[in-house]
Design a protein around this motif. Structure first.
Motif, PDB file in Angstrom:
ATOM      1  N   PRO A  52       0.890  -1.185   0.143  1.00 47.08           N
ATOM      2  CA  PRO A  52       0.150  -0.078  -0.069  1.00 47.08           C
ATOM      3  C   PRO A  52       0.786   1.129   0.002  1.00 47.08           C
ATOM      4  N   ARG A 105      -5.409   5.753  -4.436  1.00 42.51           N
ATOM      5  CA  ARG A 105      -4.533   6.527  -3.168  1.00 42.51           C
ATOM      6  C   ARG A 105      -4.670   7.812  -3.473  1.00 42.51           C
ATOM      7  N   GLY A 108      -7.744   9.451  -1.816  1.00 45.84           N
ATOM      8  CA  GLY A 108      -7.530   9.476  -0.531  1.00 45.84           C
ATOM      9  C   GLY A 108      -7.016  10.583  -0.188  1.00 45.84           C
ATOM     10  N   PHE A 112      -8.505  13.479   2.097  1.00 47.27           N
ATOM     11  CA  PHE A 112      -8.249  13.780   3.506  1.00 47.27           C
ATOM     12  C   PHE A 112      -7.681  15.225   3.636  1.00 47.27           C
ATOM     13  N   TRP A 133     -16.295  12.195   7.837  1.00 42.63           N
ATOM     14  CA  TRP A 133     -15.363  10.957   8.489  1.00 42.63           C
ATOM     15  C   TRP A 133     -15.863   9.492   8.010  1.00 42.63           C
ATOM     16  N   PHE A 136     -14.693   8.959   4.471  1.00 49.14           N
ATOM     17  CA  PHE A 136     -13.123   8.763   4.290  1.00 49.14           C
ATOM     18  C   PHE A 136     -12.949   7.223   4.948  1.00 49.14           C
ATOM     19  N   ILE A 137     -13.641   6.745   5.904  1.00 50.11           N
ATOM     20  CA  ILE A 137     -13.566   5.446   6.663  1.00 50.11           C
ATOM     21  C   ILE A 137     -13.969   4.415   5.560  1.00 50.11           C
ATOM     22  N   GLY A 140     -11.222   3.818   2.885  1.00 53.89           N
ATOM     23  CA  GLY A 140     -10.246   3.114   3.323  1.00 53.89           C
ATOM     24  C   GLY A 140     -10.716   1.181   3.254  1.00 53.89           C
ATOM     25  N   CYS A 141     -11.720   1.320   3.668  1.00 57.27           N
ATOM     26  CA  CYS A 141     -12.594  -0.044   3.520  1.00 57.27           C
ATOM     27  C   CYS A 141     -12.382  -0.555   2.239  1.00 57.27           C
ATOM     28  N   GLN A 142     -12.822   0.346   1.186  1.00 60.71           N
ATOM     29  CA  GLN A 142     -12.552   0.078  -0.325  1.00 60.71           C
ATOM     30  C   GLN A 142     -11.174  -0.549  -0.738  1.00 60.71           C
ATOM     31  N   GLY A 143     -10.203   0.278  -0.260  1.00 61.85           N
ATOM     32  CA  GLY A 143      -8.799  -0.427  -0.692  1.00 61.85           C
ATOM     33  C   GLY A 143      -8.524  -1.758  -0.203  1.00 61.85           C
ATOM     34  N   LEU A 144      -8.968  -1.868   1.266  1.00 61.82           N
ATOM     35  CA  LEU A 144      -8.874  -3.161   1.675  1.00 61.82           C
ATOM     36  C   LEU A 144      -9.764  -4.300   0.929  1.00 61.82           C
TER      37      LEU A 144
END
Length: 347
Positions: A52, A105, A108, A112, A133, A136-137, A140-144
């Motif tokens: 990442p 990325r 993000g 942010f 927020w 944004f969270i 992040g879950c989408q990347g995972l």
């Protein structure tokens, strides 16, 4: 600061925040289309490591390219499908997946940094920061979830799970949809004491369009778009043989390519009818110019998407049309959200 002055100030800040979110939504829209191209060019499994942080730097020398290529050769896609592929061929598929990850990325950072700036400058009105927020969270879950999807194609079968692909697409579209709704809330705050009677109908239609997109994810994940490339018939009949011929029967809706394509078609026909009725009702029963514009745009987006869907099918899913069809689905969802939102303050 008086209440009136505060409201006027926040209205100005709301427009600034909305402009920033419009840029973010536009980049996410491009990300969704690029994801479709990555899938259609079979590029998604070319990067076999997540990395990442360091993954933002591509191979910079011939030796680095050969090292990455050797890692790719250890996995099922090369061994079962692309055996003998040249280094140039590998570079072609690698760059699509690389750009897809780098754009993720970039989104993000694009989200942010301004969010922190607006917060520090106290330009975010009460109640808005938790929503930002939350977005944004979810990002992040989408990347995972993207890496979780890719991992499913690095084991035995050189293809990602249709369930994980649909979830990955669905979360991306959900983030986009929530952002569009938030933008509309900022630009068009509702002052009505009660919403128009058609508002809930519009919200339900937006949800159905979203489910339609998930249905398209199953089509993409199982390559069901290649099963029957005729329209309006599927082969020689409107209803092909063998539908739901699974035990249990409902399992066919997720695993059988004929059933998956048939369901996608039926979903589309239902939406054509429902959206047509809804748009006609809005045009006849409201006096809001924005609501009427929303209905007209909804119909126009529907016609465009139907044309793209049929063309993509009968031309056997070329990359350009397949990507346009995926983009058209997001345009249709955007129109659905705008049409529904416009009814919050329509009479």
């Amino acid at each position: 600061m008086t209440s009136l002055t505060a409201n006027t100030t926040y209205a100005s800040y709301d427009r600034q925040i909305a402009s920033w979110l419009i840029v973010c939504a536009g980049v996410i829209f491009g990300m969704i289309i690029l994801g479709g191209v990555t899938r259609l060019t079979n590029s998604g499994l070319s990067m076999v490591e997540w990395r990442p942080l360091m993954g933002i730097i591509p191979p910079m020398s011939e030796a680095a390219w050969l090292e990455v290529f050797e890692k790719y050769k250890q996995y099922p896609e090369y061994q079962q499908i692309n055996r003998g592929m040249s280094l140039d061929g590998f570079k072609y598929i690698f760059m699509y997946e690389y750009l897809h990850r780098v754009l993720g990325r970039l989104i993000g950072v694009l989200f942010f940094v301004p969010m922190v700036y607006f917060s520090l400058k106290q330009r975010v009105k009460p109640g808005l920061m938790p929503k930002l927020w939350g977005l944004f969270i979810l990002g992040g879950c989408q990347g995972l979830l993207g890496w979780y999807m890719v991992k499913s194609g690095l084991v035995d079968r050189p293809d990602v799970s249709q369930y994980r692909l649909t979830a990955h697409l669905g979360l991306a579209v959900l983030i986009y949809a929530l952002m569009v709704w938030l933008i509309l809330d900022l630009l068009y705050p509702s002052k009505a004491e009660k919403v128009h009677g058609l508002y809930r109908y519009g919200v339900v239609l937006a949800a159905l369009v979203y489910l339609m997109i998930l249905s398209g994810g199953l089509v993409a994940g199982t390559n069901a778009g290649f099963a029957y490339n005729t329209w309006p018939l599927m082969g020689d009949s409107f209803v092909p043989a063998g539908l739901y011929n699974f035990e249990p029967a409902w399992y066919a809706a997720f695993e059988d390519i004929a059933t998956i394509q048939f369901n996608h078609r039926m979903f589309a026909y239902a939406l054509v009818l429902l959206i047509g009725v809804f748009s006609l009702q809005v045009l006849l029963r409201t006096d809001s110019g924005r609501a009427k514009l929303g209905a007209a745009l909804f119909l126009a987006a529907l016609v465009l998407q139907v044309m793209l869907g049929i063309s993509t099918l009968v031309m056997q899913v070329p990359v350009s049309l397949g990507a346009a069809h995926q983009g058209g689905a997001v345009v249709l969802l955007t129109a659905a959200i705008f049409a529904a939102h416009s009814l919050k303050s329509a009479r």
